[in-house]
Structure formats: structure tokens, C-alpha cells
Design an enzyme around this catalytic site. Structure first.
Site, short mmCIF file in Angstrom:
data_model
loop_
_atom_site.label_atom_id
_atom_site.label_comp_id
_atom_site.label_asym_id
_atom_site.label_seq_id
_atom_site.Cartn_x
_atom_site.Cartn_y
_atom_site.Cartn_z
N SER A 164 0.83 -1.20 0.00
CA SER A 164 0.00 0.00 0.00
C SER A 164 0.86 1.25 0.00
O SER A 164 1.96 1.27 0.57
CB SER A 164 -0.89 -0.01 1.24
OG SER A 164 -1.50 1.24 1.44
N TYR A 217 -2.51 -0.24 9.98
CA TYR A 217 -2.66 -0.81 8.64
C TYR A 217 -1.37 -0.66 7.85
O TYR A 217 -0.86 -1.62 7.25
CB TYR A 217 -3.81 -0.12 7.91
CG TYR A 217 -3.90 -0.48 6.45
CD1 TYR A 217 -4.26 -1.76 6.04
CD2 TYR A 217 -3.61 0.46 5.45
CE1 TYR A 217 -4.33 -2.10 4.69
CE2 TYR A 217 -3.68 0.14 4.11
CZ TYR A 217 -4.04 -1.14 3.73
OH TYR A 217 -4.10 -1.46 2.40
#
Length: 359
Positions: free
Chosen positions: A159, A184
Site C-alpha cells: 500500500s 494498517y
């Protein structure tokens, strides 16, 4: 060193057996569809969790020929009515090591495309345990299965959030990424480190893809595109954080999938010969768009001026993202080509059709 299949040296032998995790998810669904339509045999895996409306996940699976009734049972491999013989689906938790091991043992995967993860920056502030279970334990189980069952190539989702507090723009894969600002992001950075270790220790190729703000038809309801469209059509104000002073490398789903597809389909024989077993790529639109320009594009497509609620920055968020994709251009001739207006229009058209909204 793993024993590698000839298909990864010879691009003329294109058809492979591929496991796609997260197949009921946004990127996973589109990637699965592309791989099947190009002639590959795909096993799709997803646990269909309730992070967002599972009806959308079942809707994606139905597009792939898997009914809700078939998809509901855990650990049962079911076939597609549309792509007969080329697509099967299994509902499974990646944390279930025994079930995952049985799946790998019963199949002979050439490639694993690991797109499953607990997504969402803000959700990680409230439910940290879920991210450790899905993104760390689940990824370890994938790595172990790839190792023991001689998978030739692991392609996995990272990501843009790993860049965290980095100030230099555009982001490059050579940049230091030691300052994540959400759990995350930290789990995604951990995935990259784990993949590096496994490539080094056990000699199989891994390729990490740092996705940048993906949007398009069948997109996630927790993302800005979906939230804004829904709110505007209902006449509700949209929440504009940091008072609109934000920029994102918005990337249309078809451009993302094309990049993933090229990496999976192309021979990695040269990489193996050069001992480049571990690779990382940014995968984005190669430009940054101001949030207010993004909103204007959406207003134009909807024919409605949005009511805007200007708010301060959210915890765990960053002001700007921008992907340098020079490596993908060089290695795979990957050039994203969907403009923000075209991409937004395609999403709006899908949204209205899916939710039966008349103009």
C-alpha cells in the site's frame, strides 16, 4: 532454491493455475476476471467478512458465476456457472492454517496473487487485532504454503500508506518507509519485510505492489469515491478533510489490474537469473490530483454541486500521495492512461446502474 515451472521462463506457455486471495474484494474481483478471460485457471479465495456490506461482495462473485448460496459455505471449493472449468471459489480464512494447507496440497498453483487483507486506515485505529490476524498471521500462512508447495511466484498487495510521514514527492520504492502512521500501514510494511526474508531464505520470487488510491466500478463503500457519490445523490454534505488541502494519486481500477496482470503473465526467468527474487513496485497513475479537483470531476459527472463540510485532518491520514512508476514502465511498459474525468464517469455510470438510480 525452488523448482520452477517452465511457464515462468517461456512466455509462449501462458496459461497458468493461479490462486487469487481476496477474490470477492474490489481489486481481487477485477484481477480475477482479467486472469480468467485471458485463459488462465483461477481459484478465488475470500472469507467474505463484514467490514463493509457483504451484499456487494456477493454481487461481485455473482458476476464471476458464483451464487451466494454456493459461496456461503466455508472451505468448500465450488465451480463457476459462467467460467466453467476455469474458475472456482472457496470461502476460507487465511488464519486457518490447516484449511489453507489442504487447499495448497490439493492444487498445483503456479502463481499466488495475494490481495486479501483487512483494509482501511481508520478502521485499524479501532480494531487493531483484526489487522494482526488477517495481515500478519494470514500473510505468514501464505508465505509458508508458497514455500512448502513450490509456488513459482508470489505477487502481493502492499500500500502507498507505507510511505507514512515521508515528505518527498513523488514517492519512490527506494525511499525510507520507517515512519508509518497507522497500524494498517505498519502491517503492510511488515508484509514487505516478511516477503524479503522468505525470498532470501527459501529462494522463491516475491513481488510487492504498493497500490495508490484505487477507484472504479464495484469499488469499496468506505472509500471517498463511493462515500461522496452516495452522499451527493442523497443531498447530504460530503466530508472534506484537511479543508480540502489534500492530493491523491487516484488510480482507475483497469490501470491497476493491467499492471498486476503484466507482472503475473510475464516471464520472471531473467529476474531469477539475475538473483532479483525480491521486488517492489509502486502502482499508481503517476500523477497527483487535488482533492477539490477530484470533487469537481464528480460533480460534473453527477450534474450536482456537492454540499461540503470542511473538516480538519483525520488521524492516520496524509496530505499527499504520488507514485513514481518508472520501474513499472521500464520493466513492463506499464503506462496508466485513464484520466480522472473518464474514470469518475465510469464509476458514476456503474453506481447508478447497480443501485437503479434514474437520471
Amino acid at each position: 532454491m525452488c523448482t520452477l515451472h517452465a511457464s515462468l521462463y517461456n512466455t509462449s506457455n501462458k496459461f497458468m493455475k493461479i490462486l487469487v486471495t481476496g477474490a470477492a474484494g474490489f481489486i481481487g474481483f477485477h484481477t480475477t476476471k482479467k486472469l480468467i478471460e485471458q485463459g488462465n485457471e483461477v481459484i478465488g479465495l475470500d472469507n467474505i467478512n463484514d467490514y463493509y456490506n457483504i451484499g456487494l461482495k456477493y454481487g461481485r462473485l455473482l458476476e464471476l458465476g458464483i451464487s451466494k448460496e454456493k459461496a456461503e459455505k466455508f472451505d468448500a471449493l465450488v465451480g463457476s456457472k459462467i467460467y466453467k472449468g476455469r474458475f472456482k471459489f472457496v470461502r476460507m480464512n487465511l488464519e486457518d492454517r490447516n484449511a489453507l494447507t489442504k487447499l495448497f496440497n490439493s492444487q498445483n498453483f503456479d502463481v499466488v496473487c495475494h490481495l486479501a487483507a483487512q483494509a482501511g486506515v481508520r478502521y485499524s485505529l479501532e480494531n487493531p487485532e483484526t489487522y494482526i490476524d488477517s495481515n500478519i498471521v494470514g500473510f505468514l500462512n501464505i508465505l509458508e504454503c508458497c514455500r512448502h508447495y513450490k509456488v513459482n511466484h508470489l505477487v502481493y498487495a502492499s500500500s502507498s500508506s507505507v510511505y507514512g510521514l515521508n515528505k518527498k514527492i513523488p514517492f519512490e520504492t527506494t525511499d525510507n518507509v520507517d515512519h508509518p502512521i497507522s497500524l494498517y500501514a505498519a502491517t503492510k510494511k511488515s508484509n514487505e519485510l516478511m516477503a524479503h526474508t522468505y525470498s532470501h531464505l527459501y529462494g522463491f520470487p516475491t513481488t510487492g505492489l504498493r497500490f495508490f488510491t484505487v477507484y472504479g466500478p464495484w469499488g469499496r463503500p468506505d472509500m471517498a469515491m463511493f462515500l461522496f457519490t452516495e452522499a451527493i445523490l442523497k443531498g447530504n454534505p460530503i466530508k472534506v478533510f484537511n479543508h480540502g488541502k489534500m492530493e491523491r494519486d487516484f488510480t482507475y481500477i483497469d490501470d491497476i489490474v493491467e499492471g498486476v496482470y503484466r507482472i503475473i503473465e510475464n516471464s520472471i526467468g531473467e529476474r531469477i537469473a539475475n538473483n532479483e527474487l525480491y521486488k517492489l513496485y509502486n502502482i499508481g497513475n503517476n500523477q497527483s490530483v487535488k482533492l477539490m479537483d477530484f470533487i469537481k470531476a464528480l460533480e460534473l459527472s453527477l450534474g450536482v454541486t456537492a454540499k461540503k463540510e470542511m473538516l480538519p485532518m483525520q488521524a492516520g491520514d496524509v496530505t499527499a500521495t504520488w507514485a513514481n512508476v518508472d520501474d513499472l514502465i521500464k520493466d513492463y511498459d506499464y503506462r496508466p492512461n485513464t484520466s480522472i474525468q473518464d474514470g469518475v464517469q465510469k464509476f458514476v455510470d456503474w453506481f447508478k446502474k447497480y443501485y437503479k438510480i434514474e437520471d
